[in-house]
Motif scaffolding. Structure first.
Motif, mmCIF file in Angstrom:
data_model
loop_
_atom_site.group_PDB
_atom_site.id
_atom_site.type_symbol
_atom_site.label_atom_id
_atom_site.label_comp_id
_atom_site.label_asym_id
_atom_site.label_seq_id
_atom_site.Cartn_x
_atom_site.Cartn_y
_atom_site.Cartn_z
ATOM 1 N N SER A 103 0.806 -1.037 -0.048
ATOM 2 C CA SER A 103 -0.082 0.134 0.094
ATOM 3 C C SER A 103 0.842 1.110 -0.089
ATOM 4 C CB SER A 103 -0.892 0.055 1.319
ATOM 5 O OG SER A 103 -1.748 -1.016 1.086
ATOM 6 N N LEU A 104 2.134 1.216 0.213
ATOM 7 C CA LEU A 104 3.068 2.266 0.519
ATOM 8 C C LEU A 104 4.385 1.737 0.750
ATOM 9 C CD1 LEU A 104 2.201 5.631 2.426
ATOM 10 C CD2 LEU A 104 4.436 4.212 3.024
ATOM 11 N N VAL A 105 5.305 2.516 0.262
ATOM 12 C CA VAL A 105 6.748 2.307 0.576
ATOM 13 C C VAL A 105 7.403 3.615 1.359
ATOM 14 C CG1 VAL A 105 9.043 1.937 -0.475
ATOM 15 C CG2 VAL A 105 7.124 1.185 -1.537
ATOM 16 N N VAL A 106 8.281 3.126 2.452
ATOM 17 C CA VAL A 106 8.791 3.982 3.095
ATOM 18 C C VAL A 106 10.468 4.001 2.847
ATOM 19 C CG1 VAL A 106 9.854 4.886 5.486
ATOM 20 C CG2 VAL A 106 7.530 4.024 5.258
ATOM 21 N N LEU A 107 10.910 4.645 2.121
ATOM 22 C CA LEU A 107 12.191 4.468 1.209
ATOM 23 C C LEU A 107 13.407 5.399 1.510
ATOM 24 C CD1 LEU A 107 13.580 3.145 -1.221
ATOM 25 C CD2 LEU A 107 12.409 4.871 -2.690
ATOM 26 N N ASP A 108 14.230 4.815 2.168
ATOM 27 C CA ASP A 108 15.583 5.753 2.368
ATOM 28 C C ASP A 108 16.245 6.108 1.300
ATOM 29 O OD1 ASP A 108 17.482 6.972 3.910
ATOM 30 O OD2 ASP A 108 18.653 5.014 4.206
ATOM 31 N N VAL A 109 16.766 7.199 1.131
ATOM 32 C CA VAL A 109 17.659 7.832 0.007
ATOM 33 C C VAL A 109 18.894 7.058 -0.199
ATOM 34 C CG1 VAL A 109 18.668 9.790 -1.209
ATOM 35 C CG2 VAL A 109 16.457 9.795 -0.215
ATOM 36 N N GLU A 110 19.702 6.927 0.934
ATOM 37 C CA GLU A 110 21.126 6.348 0.791
ATOM 38 C C GLU A 110 20.910 4.860 0.927
ATOM 39 O OE1 GLU A 110 23.929 7.686 -0.046
ATOM 40 O OE2 GLU A 110 23.216 9.833 -0.037
ATOM 41 N N LEU A 111 21.061 4.064 -0.027
ATOM 42 C CA LEU A 111 21.028 2.577 0.111
ATOM 43 C C LEU A 111 22.273 2.158 -0.660
ATOM 44 C CD1 LEU A 111 17.312 2.058 -0.806
ATOM 45 C CD2 LEU A 111 18.294 1.805 1.543
ATOM 46 N N ARG A 164 23.887 -0.878 -3.558
ATOM 47 C CA ARG A 164 23.374 -1.340 -4.540
ATOM 48 C C ARG A 164 22.662 -0.558 -5.429
ATOM 49 N NH1 ARG A 164 21.612 -7.232 -3.199
ATOM 50 N NH2 ARG A 164 22.066 -7.718 -5.550
ATOM 51 N N LEU A 165 21.414 -0.124 -5.032
ATOM 52 C CA LEU A 165 20.844 0.640 -5.687
ATOM 53 C C LEU A 165 20.150 1.767 -5.071
ATOM 54 C CD1 LEU A 165 19.326 1.250 -8.768
ATOM 55 C CD2 LEU A 165 17.389 -0.004 -7.577
ATOM 56 N N ASN A 166 20.472 3.075 -5.071
ATOM 57 C CA ASN A 166 19.997 4.089 -4.037
ATOM 58 C C ASN A 166 18.683 4.413 -4.380
ATOM 59 O OD1 ASN A 166 19.449 6.430 -5.991
ATOM 60 N ND2 ASN A 166 21.513 6.802 -6.360
ATOM 61 N N GLY A 167 17.908 4.981 -3.278
ATOM 62 C CA GLY A 167 16.618 5.154 -3.198
ATOM 63 C C GLY A 167 15.961 6.024 -4.421
ATOM 64 N N LEU A 168 16.815 7.006 -4.864
ATOM 65 C CA LEU A 168 16.210 7.902 -5.906
ATOM 66 C C LEU A 168 16.157 7.036 -7.175
ATOM 67 C CD1 LEU A 168 17.667 11.377 -5.195
ATOM 68 C CD2 LEU A 168 15.495 10.326 -4.491
ATOM 69 N N ASP A 169 17.248 6.329 -7.614
ATOM 70 C CA ASP A 169 17.257 5.328 -8.758
ATOM 71 C C ASP A 169 16.322 4.440 -8.595
ATOM 72 O OD1 ASP A 169 19.235 6.768 -9.830
ATOM 73 O OD2 ASP A 169 20.849 5.310 -9.103
ATOM 74 N N LEU A 170 15.875 3.723 -7.291
ATOM 75 C CA LEU A 170 14.693 2.883 -7.173
ATOM 76 C C LEU A 170 13.409 3.568 -7.558
ATOM 77 C CD1 LEU A 170 13.495 0.259 -6.459
ATOM 78 C CD2 LEU A 170 13.819 0.883 -4.113
ATOM 79 N N LEU A 171 13.186 4.674 -7.037
ATOM 80 C CA LEU A 171 12.018 5.408 -7.249
ATOM 81 C C LEU A 171 11.882 5.784 -8.706
ATOM 82 C CD1 LEU A 171 9.687 7.129 -6.137
ATOM 83 C CD2 LEU A 171 11.180 8.978 -5.767
ATOM 84 N N ALA A 172 12.844 6.164 -9.295
ATOM 85 C CA ALA A 172 12.669 6.182 -11.018
ATOM 86 C C ALA A 172 12.092 4.897 -11.519
ATOM 87 C CB ALA A 172 13.872 6.625 -11.392
ATOM 88 N N ARG A 173 12.654 3.851 -11.068
ATOM 89 C CA ARG A 173 12.209 2.684 -11.819
ATOM 90 C C ARG A 173 10.907 2.228 -11.514
ATOM 91 N NH1 ARG A 173 16.875 -2.165 -10.978
ATOM 92 N NH2 ARG A 173 18.392 -1.281 -11.725
ATOM 93 N N VAL A 174 10.473 2.538 -10.179
ATOM 94 C CA VAL A 174 8.888 2.281 -9.667
ATOM 95 C C VAL A 174 8.004 3.230 -10.765
ATOM 96 C CG1 VAL A 174 7.498 2.483 -8.033
ATOM 97 C CG2 VAL A 174 9.543 1.421 -7.396
ATOM 98 N N ARG A 175 8.352 4.297 -10.718
ATOM 99 C CA ARG A 175 7.404 5.177 -11.671
ATOM 100 C C ARG A 175 7.654 4.925 -13.111
ATOM 101 N NH1 ARG A 175 4.903 5.566 -7.278
ATOM 102 N NH2 ARG A 175 4.863 7.566 -6.011
#
Length: 224
Positions: A46-54, A56-67
Motif C-alpha cells: 500500500s505504501l513504501v517508506v524509502l531511504d535515499v542512501e542505500l 547497490r541501488l540508491n533510493g532515488l534510482d529505485l524510485l525512478a524505476r518504480v515510476r
C-alpha cells in the motif's frame, strides 16, 4: 495495510518495523535497493517508506524505476541530506512526501496515514460505518466505545472498512495482514477474521463470507 520499509541501518530498520507493526501495519523490510526492487515487482504494498542512501541501488534510482514501470503506490522518502536539491529531485521523480532524519515516530506515522488516505480517495480522518468508527491514527470505536484489537485484527478491520460493502479476496486480505517473514498461509487469515467477528457481534456491522469471493464488511441488523 501492508508497507515496505527500505532502510539499510539495522537498528533503525528494526525500531521502525517494530513501531509500525505496533501501529497496526504489516511491514516487510529490505536493506538495499535491489532487494526492494525485487519485492516491488513481486508483492503488493500500500505504501513504501524509502531511504535515499542505500547500497547497490540508491533510493532515488529505485524510485525512478518504480515510476517508470507505472507503479503509482505512495512513496515516502527518508533522507539525512540537508540539500534542498536532493529533496526536489525526489519529488520530481514521483515521491509523494519526504521526511528528514532524525524524525519523530509520531510524525512518520501521521505522514504515512495521510498518504494512505489520499491514495484511497479519503479526505476525512474518520470513517463512520454503522456503529463502527475508524480513526486513521489507528483505532476503532464501536458504539462510541474503544474497540480492543491486536495489530493483526486492526489490519483486518482497517482493510475491510476501506472497502466496506465490497468483497475482499482472502489472498488480498492475507497480503495486507502478514509479512513475508511471518510463518502463515492464506488459511491463517480465517482465525483473525473470526476474532474480529466476535468483537463486532451484537452490533449492526458484520463481516460476511462471500463464497468464492472472500469477505465483506456489511451493515445489517440481522447478519451474525
Amino acid at each position: 495495510m501492508r508497507l515496505l520499509l527500505v532502510e539499510d541501518h539495522p537498528e533503525l530498520s528494526h525500531w521502525l518495523q517494530k513501531a509500525l507493526t505496533g501501529a497496526g501495519f504489516a511491514v516487510d523490510v529490505a536493506s538495499d535497493g535491489v532487494v526492494a526492487d525485487h519485492l516491488l515487482l513481486n508483492e503488493h504494498y500500500s505504501l513504501v517508506v524509502l531511504d535515499v542512501e542505500l547500497p547497490r541501488l540508491n533510493g532515488l534510482d529505485l524510485l525512478a524505476r518504480v515510476r517508470k514501470r507505472g507503479q503509482n503506490l505512495p512513496v515516502l522518502l527518508l533522507t539525512a541530506r540537508a540539500d534542498v536539491s536532493d529533496r526536489v529531485r525526489g519529488l520530481n521523480l514521483g515521491a509523494d512526501d519526504y521526511l528528514s532524519k532524525p524524525f519523530e515516530l509520531d510524525e512518520l506515522e501521521a505522514r504515512i496515514r495521510a498518504l494512505l488516505r489520499r491514495s484511497v480517495g479519503v479526505t476525512q480522518q474518520t470513517l463512520q460505518f454503522g456503529a463502527l468508527t475508524y480513526h486513521d491514527d489507528g483505532y476503532f470505536l464501536l458504539d462510541n466505545r474503544p474497540l480492543a484489537l491486536t495489530p493483526r485484527e486492526l489490519s483486518v478491520l482497517t482493510t475491510l472498512i476501506h472497502r466496506r460493502g465490497r468483497p475482499v479476496a482472502k489472498q488480498q486480505l492475507f497480503e495486507q495482514v502478514f509479512t513475508l517473514s511471518d510463518e502463515a498461509n492464506p488459511e491463517s487469515i480465517e482465525l483473525y477474521v473470526h476474532r474480529v467477528r466476535k468483537k463486532l457481534h451484537g452490533s449492526n456491522v458484520a463481516i460476511v463470507t462471500l463464497r468464492g469471493l472472500g469477505y465483506s464488511l456489511e451493515l445489517s441488523d440481522d447478519v451474525v
